[in-house]
Design an enzyme around this catalytic site. Sequence first.
Site, short mmCIF file in Angstrom:
data_model
loop_
_atom_site.label_atom_id
_atom_site.label_comp_id
_atom_site.label_asym_id
_atom_site.label_seq_id
_atom_site.Cartn_x
_atom_site.Cartn_y
_atom_site.Cartn_z
CB SER A 10 -70.39 -60.45 -63.67
OG SER A 10 -71.70 -60.75 -64.12
CE LYS A 11 -65.41 -59.61 -66.12
NZ LYS A 11 -64.85 -59.25 -67.41
#
Length: 196
Positions: A10-11
């Site tokens: 996600s990051k």
Amino acid sequence: MTVVGYARVSKREQNSQAQEAELKAAGAERVFIDHGDSSRVKDRPQWVACMDYLRFGDVLLVRRLDRLGGTERILIETLHELEDKGVDIKSLTEPVIDTTSPMGRALFGIVAVFAQLRVDTIRENTRLGLEYARAQGRVGGRPTVMTPERVEVARQMREQTPPATWDTIAKTLRVGSATVRRALASSPDRGPGSLR
């Protein structure tokens, strides 16, 4: 048949090496990885590349199904697209998700049906809730900051000579210029120069 892996973090600062190592250890010959792309966005760059790469008879390997999509709607659409391409799906952490075997296909079909039922139920409940609210005279969405008094002030400022700019009106009323434009555009008694 080619085993293709797909991973997503996600990051951007998250490390995808663990997912990649797991997928390769489980037989993935090639792994596509998206970094920092939201699971709620369907057209992630590496996912698009992965879908282009997959061929009929291939197996898509993921750590978990949530790597494919962050909403049930996106996930269901993605699973149908894979099925249409003739691509099997295998999850490393969800043993029932393995369409390479007859039992896995049957269980997967049941899971997909219940996921679709949940999406449809949420959609139907939302529709009924909105209809009930409208019948009670309530309209959804945030209340507007453009009261009738503010709309009138904005109209007068636009119709003066020379007309005030949108930014000047917005600063005076402490709202965004787009809010002012929308309010004047939807006002039934707007003046001829209100939107110039």
